[in-house]
Design a protein around this motif. Structure first.
Motif, PDB file in Angstrom:
ATOM      1  N   PRO A 125      40.552  52.468  39.381  1.00 21.81           N
ATOM      2  CA  PRO A 125      40.066  51.953  40.674  1.00 21.81           C
ATOM      3  C   PRO A 125      39.576  53.045  41.623  1.00 21.81           C
ATOM      4  O   PRO A 125      38.702  52.805  42.436  1.00 21.81           O
TER       5      PRO A 125
ATOM      6  N   THR B 261      41.517  40.679  41.538  1.00 23.03           N
ATOM      7  CA  THR B 261      41.807  40.271  42.911  1.00 23.03           C
ATOM      8  C   THR B 261      41.110  38.939  43.174  1.00 23.03           C
ATOM      9  O   THR B 261      39.924  38.788  42.902  1.00 23.03           O
TER      10      THR B 261
ATOM     11  N   THR C  40      47.400  43.765  38.200  1.00 26.25           N
ATOM     12  CA  THR C  40      46.937  44.981  37.542  1.00 26.25           C
ATOM     13  C   THR C  40      47.449  45.005  36.097  1.00 26.25           C
ATOM     14  O   THR C  40      48.405  44.305  35.745  1.00 26.25           O
TER      15      THR C  40
ATOM     16  N   LYS D 109      46.737  39.613  43.718  1.00 27.41           N
ATOM     17  CA  LYS D 109      46.311  40.849  43.060  1.00 27.41           C
ATOM     18  C   LYS D 109      47.156  41.058  41.809  1.00 27.41           C
ATOM     19  O   LYS D 109      48.369  40.869  41.843  1.00 27.41           O
TER      20      LYS D 109
ATOM     21  N   ASP E  26      41.865  45.755  34.206  1.00 28.80           N
ATOM     22  CA  ASP E  26      42.737  46.751  34.826  1.00 28.80           C
ATOM     23  C   ASP E  26      43.183  46.311  36.220  1.00 28.80           C
ATOM     24  O   ASP E  26      44.278  46.646  36.659  1.00 28.80           O
ATOM     25  N   ARG E  27      42.323  45.555  36.898  1.00 32.37           N
ATOM     26  CA  ARG E  27      42.698  45.022  38.209  1.00 32.37           C
ATOM     27  C   ARG E  27      41.940  43.718  38.447  1.00 32.37           C
ATOM     28  O   ARG E  27      40.745  43.625  38.172  1.00 32.37           O
TER      29      ARG E  27
ATOM     30  N   CYS F 106      53.391  43.842  38.221  1.00 26.43           N
ATOM     31  CA  CYS F 106      51.934  43.996  38.156  1.00 26.43           C
ATOM     32  C   CYS F 106      51.169  42.962  38.977  1.00 26.43           C
ATOM     33  O   CYS F 106      49.946  42.885  38.884  1.00 26.43           O
TER      34      CYS F 106
END
Length: 175
Positions: A154, A82, A73, A71, A79-80, A34
């Motif tokens: 996303p 960066t 996830t 990054k 959920d994400r 992830c």
């Protein structure tokens, strides 16, 4: 890369040149199922850069640029995610001493021509032609970071929130 003089559309030869060296590096790896990390580095070295029609040319220019991106996830609260960081630095020096520049702009070797006024003619007779020599140097530094967190799909409906900090400083000296 290097290049020399070129010929314009009307056949006039324009003094110009450059000598470029580049190093470009990129590396990425998955830290887990992830998360991933990417790093990039760019080094540019330029020398003997002759600009047609300009008073000063670049003798030496160096740029170093570094970027990194993390990054992730499916985290416990996102959920994400960066995160980007970067640092870019450029330094240069130049002058008006190139013989081709002085040939293209002959006024640099006599900035008080005798035919402008009687006072300047007397100055030229007393001291000879006055030569204009210009030296330049400068630098630019840019660095910063950016973070963005996304909740939701996303590529579909989502909500993102982030922060961005950018710093830029530069100076230019001309003597």
């Amino acid at each position: 890369q290097s290049a020399g003089d070129y010929t314009s559309g009307n056949g006039t030869k324009l003094p110009s040149s450059y000598n470029n060296h580049f190093v470009n590096f990129a590396f990425g790896m998955d830290l887990s199922d992830c998360s991933s990390l990417e790093v990039k580095y760019l080094h540019v070295q330029q020398s003997n850069v002759l600009f047609p029609g300009l008073l000063t040319d670049i003798n030496n220019l160096t740029t170093d640029a570094f970027t990194a991106r993390y990054k992730a996830t499916n985290g416990p609260w996102y959920d994400r995610l960066t995160v980007d960081v970067w640092v870019n630095s450029t330094t240069f020096n130049g002058d008006s001493a190139n013989p081709q520049t002085r040939q293209q702009i002959p006024q640099l070797d006599n900035i008080f021509p005798a035919n402008i006024s009687a006072g300047n003619a007397a100055l030229n007779q007393a001291f000879g032609p006055v030569r204009l020599d210009i030296t330049t140097n400068g630098n630019a530094l840019s660095y910063g970071t950016r973070e963005i967190t996304t909740w939701g799909d996303p590529k579909g409906f989502n909500f993102s929130l982030g922060a961005d900090i950018r710093v830029f400083q530069s100076n230019y000296n001309e003597y």
